[in-house]
Design a protein around this motif. Structure first.
Motif, PDB file in Angstrom:
ATOM      1  N   ILE A  28       0.840  -1.197   0.000  1.00 58.40           N
ATOM      2  CA  ILE A  28       0.000   0.000   0.000  1.00 58.40           C
ATOM      3  C   ILE A  28       0.876   1.249   0.000  1.00 58.40           C
ATOM      4  CG2 ILE A  28      -1.923   1.155   1.147  1.00 58.40           C
ATOM      5  CD1 ILE A  28      -2.645  -1.717   0.459  1.00 58.40           C
ATOM      6  N   PRO A  29       0.708   2.146  -0.980  1.00 59.64           N
ATOM      7  CA  PRO A  29       1.444   3.421  -0.957  1.00 59.64           C
ATOM      8  C   PRO A  29       0.916   4.312   0.174  1.00 59.64           C
ATOM      9  CG  PRO A  29       0.543   2.947  -3.149  1.00 59.64           C
ATOM     10  CD  PRO A  29      -0.064   1.966  -2.202  1.00 59.64           C
ATOM     11  N   ALA A  30       1.800   5.077   0.783  1.00 62.35           N
ATOM     12  CA  ALA A  30       1.386   6.006   1.838  1.00 62.35           C
ATOM     13  C   ALA A  30       0.303   6.938   1.304  1.00 62.35           C
ATOM     14  CB  ALA A  30       2.581   6.810   2.321  1.00 62.35           C
ATOM     15  N   GLY A  31      -0.696   7.188   2.135  1.00 68.50           N
ATOM     16  CA  GLY A  31      -1.775   8.088   1.742  1.00 68.50           C
ATOM     17  C   GLY A  31      -2.904   7.415   0.982  1.00 68.50           C
ATOM     18  N   SER A  32      -2.875   6.080   0.870  1.00 73.62           N
ATOM     19  CA  SER A  32      -3.960   5.402   0.160  1.00 73.62           C
ATOM     20  C   SER A  32      -4.361   4.137   0.900  1.00 73.62           C
ATOM     21  CB  SER A  32      -3.541   5.074  -1.280  1.00 73.62           C
ATOM     22  OG  SER A  32      -2.485   4.148  -1.278  1.00 73.62           O
ATOM     23  N   SER A  33      -5.320   3.426   0.359  1.00 71.37           N
ATOM     24  CA  SER A  33      -5.768   2.175   0.965  1.00 71.37           C
ATOM     25  C   SER A  33      -5.874   1.119  -0.124  1.00 71.37           C
ATOM     26  CB  SER A  33      -7.115   2.364   1.675  1.00 71.37           C
ATOM     27  OG  SER A  33      -8.105   2.731   0.738  1.00 71.37           O
ATOM     28  N   GLY A  34      -6.007  -0.136   0.296  1.00 70.86           N
ATOM     29  CA  GLY A  34      -6.099  -1.217  -0.662  1.00 70.86           C
ATOM     30  C   GLY A  34      -6.810  -2.420  -0.068  1.00 70.86           C
ATOM     31  N   PHE A  35      -7.127  -3.375  -0.925  1.00 70.96           N
ATOM     32  CA  PHE A  35      -7.840  -4.595  -0.539  1.00 70.96           C
ATOM     33  C   PHE A  35      -7.002  -5.437   0.416  1.00 70.96           C
ATOM     34  CE2 PHE A  35      -8.485  -9.139  -1.282  1.00 70.96           C
ATOM     35  CZ  PHE A  35      -9.829  -9.266  -0.989  1.00 70.96           C
ATOM     36  N   ALA A  36      -7.665  -6.008   1.415  1.00 67.16           N
ATOM     37  CA  ALA A  36      -6.999  -6.924   2.347  1.00 67.16           C
ATOM     38  C   ALA A  36      -7.924  -8.108   2.608  1.00 67.16           C
ATOM     39  CB  ALA A  36      -6.681  -6.215   3.657  1.00 67.16           C
ATOM     40  N   SER A  37      -7.335  -9.265   2.854  1.00 61.80           N
ATOM     41  CA  SER A  37      -8.116 -10.450   3.209  1.00 61.80           C
ATOM     42  C   SER A  37      -7.366 -11.258   4.252  1.00 61.80           C
ATOM     43  CB  SER A  37      -8.412 -11.300   1.974  1.00 61.80           C
ATOM     44  OG  SER A  37      -7.218 -11.785   1.399  1.00 61.80           O
ATOM     45  N   ALA A  38      -8.121 -12.064   5.004  1.00 66.43           N
ATOM     46  CA  ALA A  38      -7.524 -12.895   6.055  1.00 66.43           C
ATOM     47  C   ALA A  38      -8.340 -14.161   6.205  1.00 66.43           C
ATOM     48  CB  ALA A  38      -7.484 -12.125   7.377  1.00 66.43           C
ATOM     49  N   ARG A  39      -7.722 -15.174   6.823  1.00 67.16           N
ATOM     50  CA  ARG A  39      -8.396 -16.437   7.108  1.00 67.16           C
ATOM     51  C   ARG A  39      -8.284 -16.709   8.610  1.00 67.16           C
ATOM     52  NH1 ARG A  39     -10.895 -19.541   3.948  1.00 67.16           N
ATOM     53  NH2 ARG A  39      -9.800 -18.874   2.083  1.00 67.16           N
ATOM     54  N   ILE A  40      -9.421 -17.065   9.226  1.00 67.22           N
ATOM     55  CA  ILE A  40      -9.478 -17.350  10.662  1.00 67.22           C
ATOM     56  C   ILE A  40      -8.895 -18.733  10.919  1.00 67.22           C
ATOM     57  CG2 ILE A  40     -11.026 -17.671  12.637  1.00 67.22           C
ATOM     58  CD1 ILE A  40     -12.910 -15.622  11.306  1.00 67.22           C
ATOM     59  N   MET A  41      -8.041 -18.834  11.947  1.00 63.36           N
ATOM     60  CA  MET A  41      -7.324 -20.076  12.219  1.00 63.36           C
ATOM     61  C   MET A  41      -7.847 -20.857  13.431  1.00 63.36           C
ATOM     62  SD  MET A  41      -5.356 -19.875   9.697  1.00 63.36           S
ATOM     63  CE  MET A  41      -4.281 -21.270   9.930  1.00 63.36           C
ATOM     64  N   ASN A  42      -8.720 -20.253  14.265  1.00 69.14           N
ATOM     65  CA  ASN A  42      -9.225 -20.992  15.427  1.00 69.14           C
ATOM     66  C   ASN A  42     -10.637 -20.545  15.779  1.00 69.14           C
ATOM     67  OD1 ASN A  42      -8.754 -18.463  16.570  1.00 69.14           O
ATOM     68  ND2 ASN A  42      -7.920 -19.297  18.473  1.00 69.14           N
ATOM     69  N   GLY A  43     -11.263 -21.253  16.727  1.00 70.18           N
ATOM     70  CA  GLY A  43     -12.578 -20.886  17.212  1.00 70.18           C
ATOM     71  C   GLY A  43     -13.704 -21.417  16.340  1.00 70.18           C
ATOM     72  N   PRO A  44     -14.937 -21.017  16.654  1.00 66.85           N
ATOM     73  CA  PRO A  44     -16.105 -21.535  15.931  1.00 66.85           C
ATOM     74  C   PRO A  44     -16.162 -21.089  14.464  1.00 66.85           C
ATOM     75  CG  PRO A  44     -16.762 -19.814  17.470  1.00 66.85           C
ATOM     76  CD  PRO A  44     -15.311 -20.101  17.724  1.00 66.85           C
ATOM     77  N   ALA A  45     -15.440 -20.040  14.123  1.00 62.88           N
ATOM     78  CA  ALA A  45     -15.443 -19.555  12.733  1.00 62.88           C
ATOM     79  C   ALA A  45     -14.170 -19.969  11.996  1.00 62.88           C
ATOM     80  CB  ALA A  45     -15.616 -18.050  12.709  1.00 62.88           C
ATOM     81  N   LYS A  46     -13.474 -21.010  12.497  1.00 62.18           N
ATOM     82  CA  LYS A  46     -12.221 -21.461  11.877  1.00 62.18           C
ATOM     83  C   LYS A  46     -12.440 -21.730  10.392  1.00 62.18           C
ATOM     84  CE  LYS A  46      -8.603 -24.937  12.138  1.00 62.18           C
ATOM     85  NZ  LYS A  46      -8.086 -26.103  12.847  1.00 62.18           N
ATOM     86  N   GLY A  47     -11.501 -21.224   9.577  1.00 61.59           N
ATOM     87  CA  GLY A  47     -11.605 -21.379   8.127  1.00 61.59           C
ATOM     88  C   GLY A  47     -12.356 -20.242   7.456  1.00 61.59           C
ATOM     89  N   GLY A  48     -12.962 -19.362   8.239  1.00 58.89           N
ATOM     90  CA  GLY A  48     -13.693 -18.231   7.677  1.00 58.89           C
ATOM     91  C   GLY A  48     -12.760 -17.296   6.910  1.00 58.89           C
ATOM     92  N   PHE A  49     -13.277 -16.727   5.842  1.00 59.18           N
ATOM     93  CA  PHE A  49     -12.500 -15.837   4.970  1.00 59.18           C
ATOM     94  C   PHE A  49     -13.064 -14.437   5.100  1.00 59.18           C
ATOM     95  CE2 PHE A  49     -11.886 -13.909   0.715  1.00 59.18           C
ATOM     96  CZ  PHE A  49     -10.502 -13.952   0.654  1.00 59.18           C
ATOM     97  N   LEU A  50     -12.213 -13.473   5.455  1.00 65.22           N
ATOM     98  CA  LEU A  50     -12.636 -12.089   5.644  1.00 65.22           C
ATOM     99  C   LEU A  50     -12.052 -11.188   4.573  1.00 65.22           C
ATOM    100  CD1 LEU A  50     -11.763 -13.057   8.909  1.00 65.22           C
ATOM    101  CD2 LEU A  50     -13.378 -11.204   9.127  1.00 65.22           C
ATOM    102  N   VAL A  51     -12.796 -10.155   4.196  1.00 63.84           N
ATOM    103  CA  VAL A  51     -12.291  -9.138   3.276  1.00 63.84           C
ATOM    104  C   VAL A  51     -12.537  -7.766   3.866  1.00 63.84           C
ATOM    105  CG1 VAL A  51     -12.563 -10.534   1.186  1.00 63.84           C
ATOM    106  CG2 VAL A  51     -14.445  -9.077   1.927  1.00 63.84           C
ATOM    107  N   GLY A  52     -11.667  -6.835   3.477  1.00 62.91           N
ATOM    108  CA  GLY A  52     -11.788  -5.470   3.964  1.00 62.91           C
ATOM    109  C   GLY A  52     -10.772  -4.574   3.304  1.00 62.91           C
TER     110      GLY A  52
END
Length: 194
Positions: A28-52
Motif C-alpha cells: 500500500i502506498p502512503a496516503g492510500s488504501s487497498g484490498f486486504a483479506s484474512a483467514r481465521i485459524m481458530n474458534g467456531p469460525a475457523k476457516g472463515g475468509f474475511l475481506v476489507g
C-alpha cells in the motif's frame, strides 16, 4: 415477554479476539488504501475468509474487515486486525523508504550534471577591437566541450524523470500468511443480521 432477537445464536461474540493469517499480500502506498483479506485459524469460525481494506498509518497498516464468508454464507462484520506482538491496531509492516529514488539518484545526477555543465563551458577573452573599444571573443567549443554539453542536456531530461520518481510515496507492505489477531468489535449472529 422476551425482547425481540433475544434467542439469536451468536457465531462470534463481540469483543472476541481470534487468530488469523493474512491471505493476501499487501503493498500500500502512503496516503492510500487497498484490498486486504484474512483467514481465521481458530474458534467456531475457523476457516472463515474475511475481506476489507488496509490503509497506511505511520509505518504500519490499519486493517478493517467488513465481510466474512463461512460455510457458504456471507456475514457483515466489524473486525480489525491487531499486531500479534504489540496488540496495536496498526500491524507492523515492511517500509520501502525508497532511499535510492528519493535521495541517492537525485544527488548523484545533480553532481554529474554540474560536472558536465562545467566541462561544456568554453570561456571567453576580452580583446581590444580598436582604440578604447573592447570586445569579447568566445572560441569555438572543443570536441570534448561539445560532448559534455550534450551529456549535460541529456541529464536535464533525466533529472525530470528522477524528480518524478522521488516524489512517489513510500510503500508499506506485509506478506501473505502473516499472523494477526482479529478483534470482532460487534457480535456476528448465525442468521447474518446485525
Amino acid at each position: 415477554a422476551s425482547a425481540p432477537g433475544a434467542n439469536r445464536r451468536v457465531l462470534i461474540p463481540g469483543l472476541e479476539i481470534v487468530a488469523a493469517v493474512l491471505s493476501s499480500e499487501l503493498k500500500i502506498p502512503a496516503g492510500s488504501s487497498g484490498f486486504a483479506s484474512a483467514r481465521i485459524m481458530n474458534g467456531p469460525a475457523k476457516g472463515g475468509f474475511l475481506v476489507g481494506q488496509a490503509r497506511v498509518i505511520g509505518e504500519g497498516l490499519q486493517i478493517a474487515f467488513t465481510q466474512l464468508r463461512l460455510g457458504g454464507k456471507v456475514y457483515a462484520v466489524d473486525a480489525i486486525a491487531l499486531d500479534e506482538n504489540t496488540a496495536s491496531s496498526a500491524v507492523s509492516a515492511n517500509v520501502d523508504h525508497r532511499v535510492l529514488q528519493r535521495y541517492v539518484f537525485p544527488v548523484v545526477l545533480a553532481a554529474a550534471q554540474g560536472f558536465y555543465t562545467a566541462l561544456a563551458q568554453t570561456g571567453s577573452t576580452v580583446v581590444n577591437v580598436d582604440l578604447g573599444t573592447a570586445g569579447i571573443a568566445t572560441p569555438a567549443p572543443t570536441e570534448e566541450q561539445a560532448r559534455a554539453a550534450g551529456i549535460a542536456s541529456a541529464m536535464n531530461i533525466a533529472q525530470a524523470e528522477v524528480q518524478r520518481a522521488a516524489a512517489a510515496p513510500i510503500i508499506v507492505s506485509r506478506e501473505m500468511s502473516y499472523p494477526v489477531g482479529l478483534l470482532f468489535r460487534a457480535p456476528v449472529y448465525e442468521d447474518g443480521a446485525k
